[in-house]
Design a protein around this motif. Structure first.
Motif, short mmCIF file in Angstrom:
data_model
loop_
_atom_site.label_atom_id
_atom_site.label_comp_id
_atom_site.label_asym_id
_atom_site.label_seq_id
_atom_site.Cartn_x
_atom_site.Cartn_y
_atom_site.Cartn_z
N PHE A 173 0.83 -1.20 0.00
CA PHE A 173 0.00 0.00 0.00
C PHE A 173 0.87 1.25 0.00
CE2 PHE A 173 -3.92 -2.30 1.53
CZ PHE A 173 -4.64 -1.98 0.40
N LEU B 163 -2.07 0.50 -8.84
CA LEU B 163 -2.82 -0.12 -7.75
C LEU B 163 -3.22 -1.54 -8.08
CD1 LEU B 163 -5.47 2.37 -6.56
CD2 LEU B 163 -3.93 1.06 -5.17
N TYR B 164 -3.58 -1.74 -9.35
CA TYR B 164 -4.14 -3.04 -9.70
C TYR B 164 -3.15 -4.16 -9.43
CZ TYR B 164 -6.16 -6.87 -12.20
OH TYR B 164 -6.66 -8.11 -12.50
N LEU C 249 -2.60 -4.72 -5.67
CA LEU C 249 -3.74 -5.40 -5.06
C LEU C 249 -3.78 -6.86 -5.47
CD1 LEU C 249 -6.66 -2.86 -5.41
CD2 LEU C 249 -5.16 -3.24 -3.50
N ILE D 209 -4.50 -10.16 -3.02
CA ILE D 209 -5.73 -10.94 -3.04
C ILE D 209 -5.53 -12.38 -2.60
CG2 ILE D 209 -7.45 -11.92 -4.60
CD1 ILE D 209 -7.47 -9.14 -5.89
N PHE E 191 -4.65 -12.63 1.15
CA PHE E 191 -5.63 -12.32 2.17
C PHE E 191 -6.98 -12.97 1.95
CE2 PHE E 191 -2.61 -9.16 3.17
CZ PHE E 191 -2.85 -8.82 4.48
N MET E 192 -7.39 -13.08 0.69
CA MET E 192 -8.80 -13.38 0.47
C MET E 192 -9.07 -14.79 -0.01
SD MET E 192 -9.67 -9.76 -1.14
CE MET E 192 -9.19 -8.30 -0.23
N TYR F 166 -11.77 -2.34 1.69
CA TYR F 166 -11.24 -3.33 0.76
C TYR F 166 -11.18 -4.70 1.41
CZ TYR F 166 -7.63 -5.55 -2.12
OH TYR F 166 -6.93 -6.41 -2.91
N PHE F 167 -10.72 -4.75 2.65
CA PHE F 167 -10.60 -6.04 3.30
C PHE F 167 -11.92 -6.54 3.83
CE2 PHE F 167 -6.24 -4.61 3.26
CZ PHE F 167 -5.65 -5.73 2.70
N GLY G 160 -13.58 -7.86 0.76
CA GLY G 160 -12.81 -8.93 0.14
C GLY G 160 -12.66 -10.17 1.00
N MET G 161 -12.70 -10.02 2.32
CA MET G 161 -12.46 -11.20 3.16
C MET G 161 -13.73 -11.81 3.71
SD MET G 161 -8.98 -10.06 5.05
CE MET G 161 -8.86 -11.51 6.03
N ARG H 97 -16.68 -11.89 -4.22
CA ARG H 97 -16.24 -10.75 -3.43
C ARG H 97 -14.99 -10.08 -3.99
NH1 ARG H 97 -14.99 -15.49 -0.62
NH2 ARG H 97 -12.79 -15.69 -0.13
N ILE H 98 -14.10 -10.87 -4.59
CA ILE H 98 -12.82 -10.30 -5.02
C ILE H 98 -13.03 -9.33 -6.18
CG2 ILE H 98 -10.63 -10.91 -6.09
CD1 ILE H 98 -10.72 -13.38 -4.26
N THR I 120 -14.62 -6.18 -4.71
CA THR I 120 -13.78 -5.31 -3.88
C THR I 120 -12.74 -4.59 -4.72
OG1 THR I 120 -12.63 -5.17 -1.79
CG2 THR I 120 -12.07 -7.02 -3.13
N ILE I 121 -12.20 -5.29 -5.74
CA ILE I 121 -11.21 -4.62 -6.61
C ILE I 121 -11.87 -3.51 -7.39
CG2 ILE I 121 -9.93 -4.96 -8.73
CD1 ILE I 121 -8.33 -6.72 -7.51
N PHE J 162 -12.43 -0.62 -5.09
CA PHE J 162 -11.22 0.06 -4.66
C PHE J 162 -10.65 0.90 -5.80
CE2 PHE J 162 -6.90 0.65 -3.33
CZ PHE J 162 -6.98 0.70 -1.96
#
Lengths: 464, 483
Positions: free
Chosen positions: A368, A409-410, A413, A417, A420-421, B143-144, B147-148, B154-155, B158-159, B162
């Motif tokens: 970030f 940013l893309y 991020l 992803i 975290f996700m 975002y989190f 996304g989470m 969700r991804i 969220t992208i 953002f």
């Protein structure tokens, strides 16, 4: 002449300490029978000593006819580069233990550190050339240090292209000497102020600067950087992108600000636009985390150079300092990941957050910050840099720059992803305490140095 | 006393404490209690507020000397109402996620609390730089959170959210720098919002800065055609995040218009007002039609949200006291009623795990209390008299009719459409025959759900019947603003 004050100066002392320690490391390794790993600790200790020494202030001096001048800023940057080297050694301390040739490694590392410091402190074009050559020579060696195919290829490419750049720099010395009869930056600045641009000096300065732009890897002179930073051992890339890049930025900025003619400005403008657009576009399609960070490093060199164009001069230093801290951090994370994954494809780091939250959060802070999201320090650095450029009248450049940062940013991020996700089974990660410590420290610095940027700015401003 | 710093820092401190807790229950309690404390403080602030003074509770400390940036916060009526709304919605949404969130509980509440403090920061900043920091910092927790803890897709959502918001805000950053340099050249070295009003930008630069602010806030509102991130984000977000998103985050765009765009560029804003209002009204009709054809109840409410926000934009750009007071009141109303709708959908979803209306039907008898509460928030959302929505909308129309007649008439037809699709959705869910056996076993409200729905209902009727407690303060603000 070597004046007495130079002998007592801190820079001189620091350099002596560094050179002595580099030779100590080489000879210790060559002639000692019991090759102990303790040399890492000894080197760190010696570097800390050099750091402490460089921090102590001594009165202003100029020597060798103003070739080397000690200013508070130079002192500050010198100590900071030493600090960066120490952290990168600590972070990579275990990588070296597999490869028992510390002596050579630390020798080359300390020589390149010495030449970076020379580069920061010098005011003379000839000395700049000598230091940057010495720097490159030791980096060629470091790049191929592990002697596997990847390393050697990178080293060879770096050597070939780097010597090409050196040739142009030598040529530029000729032009400058014909045009002016002196290689001192102070004289060049004065001649520009008194008699305006001169074709010989114009060509000479452009060629010399392009040598530095090559070393800084601005587009279109960046193609070596991707191969070299990717092919070199990660700890070496980390050192190259943080400490070495910082010293090159400082030198280039000095060159730029002592000879700011319209041609130079337009050339720089073109380099900047290319460097902030193209690497960001390529990185969108990249899957390897290390490659993404390397492309981002090229674009960041462009963002740093944006602040050259302004009327104030602390922004470039601030950006370079903040950026090199995040680079140490992000490369330490990459080192950690390299230990645990064979392939650094970003899809692989699935579920990192659930198994190793502290590392994932640190990665988040670094990415970030690199992408310039507040309140992380990268945002402040970018903001000051953009502010400075607008102050210098380069409005549309800043508009391009904000658009490219939105683009960047893309891919930042994209790395976060999977980490975290996406869910994955919990797994164990191996890592060393030193590596973790550096990651956490730099993450904390990256998080806080933006919000608390006031004292740093004041320090830089007062020291210029 | 420094109430504003206090309400910004309490959530952060709570988040920091939660970081070291191991027990999920205490995590929930601490986050709820902290949000309750913040709410109580903001109510006290509201009581002690003196609307004749303009900005109350100001604090100003030097932050970055080189650029003369200050930590400068304060609250006028608009800020205070927004803070009140935020801190009202926050405990409600924390309570509503006790059962909904099942994984990574600790991290969820940490992000939620960080989000709260960033949102408050946006509404109280009186220094543009500080405002920008909070404005963007808020995206990170969002975002989190989406996304989470979001749904299947969700991804993507969220992208999209953002990058959409960030790209627009980065342009605004360029605009902020341009304005600052302009001020600096005319001798005012300051980032204060009030000094930004004094800018002397002209020509291309002025238009660039104007458009950059316009777009950055339009994305947040979201104004047609920049609204496409919203349905995705809403559908994927967990209930509490949807509530905050609809309830508070969308208001930031309008807040930005009132705080920055219009006072900074009064002439340009007046020139562009008919077009922006037309876009807003077009958004009302378009979003209403879109909502009509949705099968997913959450998406339906998301589109209804776009429609309501279009109406608020019409109110703001009518530039007369009635419409503007209506718009500000409607910002709060929309927060409460749409927030309430998302809460109800969340309650149903927790029980059935579906948001498609065709999977419901006839559950009125099984869950009479849910149905009643759902009815109340639906009525409030379609602005039936004696609910809060009515007061806001009638004021907007009264005012906007003076400035834009045809647009107002069109907008009213959009409101009728609103009644159509909301009531049809209600009918599909609650009336008719029960066709699915599992729908016979749905449980009615639990005590915890009563606890957070009652305040919402109280607010709906309170503002509906006694709007003056807010309106009297809004009017003071509006009359000084329109000068």
């Amino acid at each position: 002449m070597l004046s007495k004050s130079f002998l007592y100066s801190t820079t001189f002392g620091t350099l002596i300490i560094l050179i002595l320690s580099s030779f100590f490391s080489l000879f210790y390794w060559l002639y000692s029978k019991k090759k102990s790993e303790a040399i890492t600790e000894i080197i760190i200790f010696l570097l800390l000593f050099a750091f402490a020494f460089s921090f102590s202030h001594s009165p202003f001096y100029g020597s060798f006819g103003d070739t080397y001048t000690q200013t508070v800023l130079n002192n500050l940057l010198t100590s900071f580069v030493i600090l960066l080297t120490i952290t990168s050694i600590i972070s990579s301390s275990d990588l070296m233990s597999k490869n028992l040739k510390y002596g050579e490694y630390y020798f080359l590392l300390l020589i390149s550190l010495t030449s970076s410091i020379l580069l920061i402190n010098t005011q003379n074009i000839f000395n700049m050339f000598i230091s940057v050559e010495l720097l490159s020579m030791s980096l060629y060696g470091l790049t191929g240090f592990n002697k596997n195919d990847k390393n050697l290829e990178a080293s060879f490419k770096y050597f070939m292209l780097g010597s090409f750049a050196s040739v142009f720099m030598i040529l530029s010395l000729v032009f400058l000497y014909i045009g002016l009869g002196s290689l001192s930056l102070v004289d060049i600045k004065n001649s520009l102020a008194i008699s305006g641009p001169n074709p010989y000096i114009n060509i000479g300065m452009l060629l010399f600067m392009s040598g530095f732009i090559f070393k800084l890897a601005l587009v279109p002179m960046h193609s070596w950087a991707v191969d070299v930073y990717w092919g070199a051992p990660t700890n070496v890339s980390m050192f190259m992108i943080s400490g070495v890049k910082l010293s090159i930025v400082v030198a280039l900025y000095r060159l730029f600000s002592s000879y700011t003619t319209s041609v130079v400005i337009y050339a720089m403008y073109a380099f900047i636009v290319l460097s902030i657009v193209i690497p960001n576009l390529i990185a969108l399609y990249s899957k390897d985390i290390k490659k993404i960070i390397i492309y981002s490093s090229i674009s960041h060199a462009g963002y740093i150079a944006i602040s050259f164009l302004g009327t104030e001069n602390w922004q470039a230093y601030f950006y370079a300092i903040i950026y090199s801290i995040s680079v140490i951090g992000v490369f330490s994370v990459i080192m950690f990941l390299e230990k645990n994954f064979k392939d650094l494809n970003y899809e692989n780091i699935k579920g990192l957050y659930h198994s190793k939250p502290s590392i994932a959060i640190s990665l988040l802070i670094f990415l970030f910050s690199l992408s310039g999201v507040p309140p992380f320090s990268g945002f402040f650095a970018k903001f000051y840099s953009f502010y400075n450029a607008v102050n210098g009248g380069f409005k549309w450049l800043v508009v391009i720059a904000v658009l490219t940062s939105a683009l960047s940013l893309y891919y930042y991020l994209k790395i976060l992803i999977p980490a975290f996700m996406k869910d994955a089974e919990k797994r164990d990660y191996e890592g060393t305490v030193c590596n973790y410590a550096v990651i956490y420290l730099t993450a904390a610095a990256t998080l806080l140095l933006g919000i608390l940027s006031n004292p740093i700015i004041e320090l830089i401003k007062n020291s210029i | 006393m420094m109430p504003i710093t206090l309400i910004i820092s309490i959530p952060l401190i709570a988040a920091f404490i939660i970081l070291f807790l191991r027990n999920d229950k205490s995590v929930k309690y601490i986050s709820f209690i902290s949000s309750l404390i913040v709410f109580i403080i903001s109510v006290i602030m509201f009581i002690n507020f003196d609307s004749s003074k303009g900005f109350n509770f100001t604090e100003k400390y030097m932050w970055i000397k080189a650029l003369n940036i200050h930590y400068y916060v304060g609250a006028d009526t608009l800020s205070l109402l927004m803070i009140l709304l935020t801190n009202f919605i926050m405990p409600v949404s924390i309570l509503s996620s006790y059962n909904y969130i099942k994984k990574d509980i600790k991290k969820y509440y940490i992000w939620l609390l960080i989000l709260q403090s960033a949102i408050i920061g946006v509404f109280v900043s009186l220094d543009t730089f500080l405002f920008y920091i909070f404005w963007e910092a808020m995206l990170v927790p969002m975002y989190f959170l989406i996304g989470m803890w979001g749904g299947e897709n969700r991804i993507y959502a969220t992208i999209k959210f953002f990058i959409y918001t960030m790209a627009a805000s980065l342009l605004m950053l360029a605009g902020i720098i341009f304005t600052y340099i302009n001020l600096k050249n005319s001798g005012i070295n300051s980032f204060e919002i009030f000094d930004f009003y004094k800018n002397t930008l002209i020509g291309k630069t002025q238009i660039f800065v104007f458009i950059s602010f316009l777009i950055a806030f339009a994305v947040k509102i979201p104004l047609f055609p920049l609204h496409t991130w919203l349905p995705d984000a809403h559908v994927e977000a967990p209930t509490a995040v949807s509530v905050i998103l609809a309830g508070v985050l969308l208001k930031m765009g309008v807040y930005g218009y009132i705080r920055f765009l219009i006072p900074m560029f009064p002439t340009l804003s007046h020139q562009i007002a008919p077009y922006i209002s037309a876009v807003g009204v077009f958004g009302v009709i378009y979003a209403s039609l879109m909502a009509w054809v949705q099968k997913d109840i959450k998406k339906l409410v998301a589109y209804s949200s776009v429609a309501h926000m279009g109406l608020i934009v019409l109110g703001v750009f009518s530039f007369n006291p009635e419409a503007l007071s209506g718009a500000i009141l409607q910002m709060i109303n929309h927060g409460i009623s749409t927030g309430g709708l998302f809460l109800m959908i969340g309650i149903l979803y927790e029980r059935t795990h579906t948001r498609l209306m065709e999977n419901y039907g006839g559950i009125f008898k099984t869950v009479p209390f849910i149905a009643t509460f759902f009815m109340i928030v639906t009525l409030s959302s379609i602005a039936v008299p004696s609910t809060n929505g009515f007061v806001g909308e009638i004021l907007i129309f009264l005012g906007s009719f003076k400035s834009h007649r045809i647009l107002t008439i069109l907008a009213i037809s959009g409101v009728i459409l609103g009644a159509v699709y909301m009531l049809m959705a209600y009918e599909k869910i609650f009336f008719g025959k029960i066709e699915k056996d599992e729908n016979k076993k749905i449980l009615d409200l639990t005590i915890r759900e009563w606890l957070y729905l009652i305040p919402v209902v109280i607010m709906i009727f309170w503002i509906g019947v006694f709007p003056n407690i807010f309106l009297s303060k809004i009017q003071v603000f509006v009359s000084s603003f329109l000068k």
